[in-house]
Enzyme design. Structure first.
Site, PDB file in Angstrom:
ATOM      1  N   HIS A 183      38.999 106.456 -17.719  1.00  0.00           N
ATOM      2  CA  HIS A 183      37.784 106.004 -17.062  1.00  0.00           C
ATOM      3  C   HIS A 183      37.953 104.517 -16.713  1.00  0.00           C
ATOM      4  O   HIS A 183      37.431 103.640 -17.389  1.00  0.00           O
ATOM      5  CB  HIS A 183      36.597 106.226 -18.013  1.00  0.00           C
ATOM      6  N   GLU A 211      27.947 113.245 -13.654  1.00  0.00           N
ATOM      7  CA  GLU A 211      27.029 112.091 -13.672  1.00  0.00           C
ATOM      8  C   GLU A 211      25.954 112.275 -12.614  1.00  0.00           C
ATOM      9  O   GLU A 211      26.248 112.637 -11.480  1.00  0.00           O
ATOM     10  CB  GLU A 211      27.758 110.768 -13.370  1.00  0.00           C
ATOM     11  N   GLU A 222      36.175 109.777 -11.372  1.00  0.00           N
ATOM     12  CA  GLU A 222      35.980 109.467  -9.948  1.00  0.00           C
ATOM     13  C   GLU A 222      37.210 108.822  -9.299  1.00  0.00           C
ATOM     14  O   GLU A 222      37.201 107.663  -8.888  1.00  0.00           O
ATOM     15  CB  GLU A 222      34.695 108.660  -9.684  1.00  0.00           C
TER      16      GLU A 222
END
Ligand SMILES: *[C@@H]1O[C@H](CO)[C@@H](O)[C@H](O)[C@H]1NC(C)=O
Ligand SMILES: *[C@@H]1O[C@H](CO)[C@@H](O)[C@H](O)[C@H]1NC(C)=O
Ligand SMILES: *[C@@H]1O[C@H](CO)[C@@H](O)[C@H](O)[C@H]1NC(C)=O
Ligand SMILES: *[C@@H]1O[C@H](CO)[C@@H](O)[C@H](O)[C@H]1NC(C)=O
Length: 500
Positions: free
Chosen positions: A138, A389, A184
C-alpha cells in the site's frame, strides 16, 4: 393494452428502484457477501521505528517534504487488541489492512525469516470470526530498494516483491484467504510518477515539487512492473499455497461524458481505457488497450508473449476503490505543460468532479458506483469484485464531532447502489468502508477524517470514539434495522442522543 403494459412496467420499475435505493437490509445481499472496513499499515500502525522497522518511501516523502506523517498516527501497532474489539462491536464480517514491507523485511537479508513477526501475525489471526483481507503493498516499499535500484522503475523489483509476497503467504496464509497484491496500482503509478504528489514523489512536470523523474515514461514503466509483480506473486501463490484468492486493486472514477457530443463520448471511452483499462485489459485480456498503444507508442512497454500469458487471468478478483463521479470533456489539442507528453496529455480529456475533490465535499452519486460495476461487468467479463474502499471525509473542525449524518447518508446510498448492481448481474462479493477509523491520509494528512470511529490525535492514548456512522453500520450489519432514508437516520440519531 400495450399502453397499460408499459405503465405497469414503469410502475414496477419505480417500485423496484424505490425498494433498492432506500429500503433494503443486509439480508437482501447474497449469502457470503462480506461487509467490512479498512485501514493500511502506514496510515494506522505508527511505531515507525520500533522493533527494527525501517523507513518506506512513504516515510521518506513525508519527512523530506515536511508534511504530516504516520510516525505515530492511530498507534494501531500497540492498540490492535482494542481495535479488534471495536471491529466486533461494529459487527464487521471482514477487516482490511496491509502489511508493512519494511517492518517485515527491514533489510535485504531478512527474507529467510524463521519466526513470524510477533505483532504482524496477530491481527492476521483474528480469532473473532472476522475475515482478514490483507493488502501486501500500500504505497510503502522499503526505502532501501528505492535507494539501491529505484524500486518499481527497475525490473529487479518483481523478484523482490515476489519474495516478500512468498514470506507473507507462508507466514500468514493459514489465517488469511484474501490477498490484494497492490493497492490502487493505477493511481500509485500516476500519483507517484506523473504528478509526484504521492510516494515516491517523482515527476518532471514543471512547477511540481519533484527532485527527479520523467512524467513522459515512468508511470508506464512502473505500471508494467506492478502488473508483472502482481502476476508473479499470484503464480507463486497458486504453485505453493492453496485455498485463497489473490487480486489486484484499482482506483475507479465513475466516468460519464459531459455532453451528448460524439467527441465527449469517445473521450470518455478513451479516459476509461487509460485510467483503468490500462490494467484491467492486461489482467483480463493479457494486453494494453489498443487506444493506449496507439497514443503512447514506444513509451509504453510491451508484454512478451510469456508475460502476457502470465498476467492474463492472474487476478482472482478485482479490488475496486471508488469515491468520485466525474464528467469527461474532450481536449482537442493536447497541450502538456512541459512540452513533453505525460499521462494526462496522452489521455487528452479534462475531468470535472461532481462535488469537490479536495475540499472534502464529495457528491452523493451512487449511480457512479453502478457505472463502475457495470463497466467491469460489460467490458471485462464480469469478474468477482470486492469494493475495497468507499466513503467520505470530514474536515478537521468537525472531525471530533460524532454526528456524521452526511457519512451515514453517503454510505447508505452507495450500499444501495451496490445492491442494485448485484441485482443487475454484477458479481460483487464484498464492500469495505474507508476507513475503519480516522487515520493519517495520503492527501490531507490529519486535516480530514474518513473514520466510522474518530481518533483524538491530541490525546497520547489516541482515544477512539464511535460516530453515528459506526452505530448505523453496526445495526445495519446485524440486521437490527433497515433504514428508510433520512427519516431513519434522524430516528437513529434521536435514539442514540444520550451517547453524544
Ligand atoms: C523523458 O523520457 C523521454 C523518452 O525517453 C525523453 O525523450 C525525454 O527527454 C525525457 N525527459 C526528461 C525530463 O528527462
Ligand atoms: C483530546 O485529547 C486532549 C488531550 O487529552 C483533550 O484535552 C481533549 O479534550 C480531547 N478532545 C476531545 C474532543 O475529546
Ligand atoms: C445488534 O446490535 C445491537 C447493538 O450493537 C445489539 O444490541 C443487538 O443485540 C444485536 N442484535 C443481534 C441480533 O445480534
Ligand atoms: C429507535 O428506538 C425505537 C424504540 O426502541 C425502535 O423501535 C426503533 O426501531 C429505533 N429506530 C432506529 C432507527 O434504531
Amino acid at each position: 393494452m400495450e399502453q397499460i403494459f408499459a405503465l405497469f412496467t414503469i410502475f414496477l420499475a419505480f417500485a423496484f428502484s424505490g425498494r433498492c435505493s432506500d429500503d433494503f437490509s443486509r439480508s437482501d445481499f447474497p449469502e457470503g457477501f462480506l461487509f467490512g472496513a479498512g485501514t493500511s499499515a502506514y496510515q494506522w500502525e505508527g511505531a515507525a521505528t520500533e522493533d527494527g522497522r525501517k523507513p518506506s518511501v512513504w516515510d521518506t516523502l513525508c519527512h523530506s517534504r515536511n508534511q504530516d506523517n504516520g510516525d505515530i498516527t492511530c498507534d494501531g501497532y500497540h492498540k490492535y487488541k482494542e481495535d479488534v474489539k471495536l471491529m466486533v462491536d461494529t459487527n464487521l464480517d471482514a477487516f482490511r489492512f496491509s502489511i508493512s514491507w519494511s517492518r517485515l523485511i527491514p533489510s535485504k537479508f531478512s527474507y529467510l525469516l524463521q519466526e513470524p513477526h510477533p505483532r504482524i501475525s496477530n491481527p492476521c489471526k483474528l480469532t473473532t470470526g472476522i475475515e482478514p483481507h490483507v493488502t501486501l503493498y500500500h504505497y510503502d516499499h522499503p526505502q532501501y530498494l528505492e535507494d539501491e535500484y529505484r524500486g518499481w522503475l527497475n525490473r529487479r523489483m518483481i523478484k523482490d516483491f515476489t519474495a516478500y509476497a512468498d514470506v507473507c503467504f507462508r507466514e500468514f496464509g493459514n489465517h488469511v484467504k484474501f490477498w490484494t497484491t497492490i493497492n490502487e496500482a493505477n493511481v500509485f503509478s500516476i500519483g507517484g510518477y506523473t504528478d509526484g504528489l504521492t510516494p515516491p514523489g517523482r515527476c518532471s512536470i514543471p512547477g511540481r515539487n519533484c527532485v527527479s523523474g520523467n512524467s513522459s515514461i515512468e508511470q508506464y514503466i512502473v505500471g508494467h512492473n506492478l502488473l508483472l509483480a502482481h502476476a508473479s506473486a499470484s503464480r507463486i501463490y497458486k504453485q505453493k499455497y492453496k485455498g485463497g484468492f489473490v487480486g489486484l486493486s484499482l482506483y475507479f472514477l465513475g466516468l460519464i461524458p459531459s455532453t451528448s457530443s460524439k467527441d465527449d463520448y469517445i473521450a470518455t471511452q478513451r479516459a476509461k481505457s487509460f485510467y483503468t483499462g490500462w490494467m484491467l485489459g492486461s489482467l483480463i485480456y493479457g494486453d494494453y488497450p489498443d487506444t493506449m498503444k496507439r497514443i503512447v507508442g514506444s513509451r509504453l512497454p510491451v508484454f512478451s508473449e510469456e508475460e502476457s500469458e502470465q498476467v492474463k487471468g492472474s487476478s482472482d478478483f478485482i479490488g475496486v476503490i471508488h469515491y468520485h463521479a466525474t464528467s469527461v470533456t474532450n481536449i482537442k489539442s493536447k497541450p502538456s505543460l512541459s512540452g513533453n507528453p505525460d499521462f494526462y496529455s496522452d489521455m487528452g480529456v479534462s475531468f470535472h468532479y461532481f462535488g469537490k475533490i479536495f475540499d472534502f465535499k464529495y457528491a452523493v452519486a451512487p449511480w457512479a458506483m453502478e457505472v463502475v460495476l457495470e463497466y467491469i461487468k460489460q467490458s471485462y467479463g464480469n469478474p468477482p469484485v470486492y469494493i475495497l474502499e468507499n466513503g467520505i471525509p470530514m474536515k478537521q473542525d468537525s472531525q471530533l464531532k460524532q454526528k456524521d449524518t452526511p457519512r451515514v447518508e453517503y454510505l447508505h446510498a452507495y450500499i444501495g447502489g451496490v445492491l442494485k448492481s448485484i441485482r443487475s448481474g454484477s458479481d460483487t462479493r464484498g464492500y469495505f468502508v474507508w476507513s475503519f477509523m480516522d487515520l493519517y491520509e495520503l492527501i490531507g494528512g490529519y486535516e480530514v477524517g474518513f473514520g466510522l470511529y474518530s481518533v483524538n490525535f491530541s490525546d497520547p492514548h489516541r482515544k477512539r470514539s464511535p460516530r453515528l456512522s459506526a452505530h448505523w453500520y453496526s445495526d445495519f450489519l446485524n440486521g437490527t434495522t433497515a433504514f428508510l432514508g433520512s427519516q431513519g437516520i434522524t430516528e437513529l440519531q434521536r435514539n442514540l442522543s444520550s451517547s453524544f
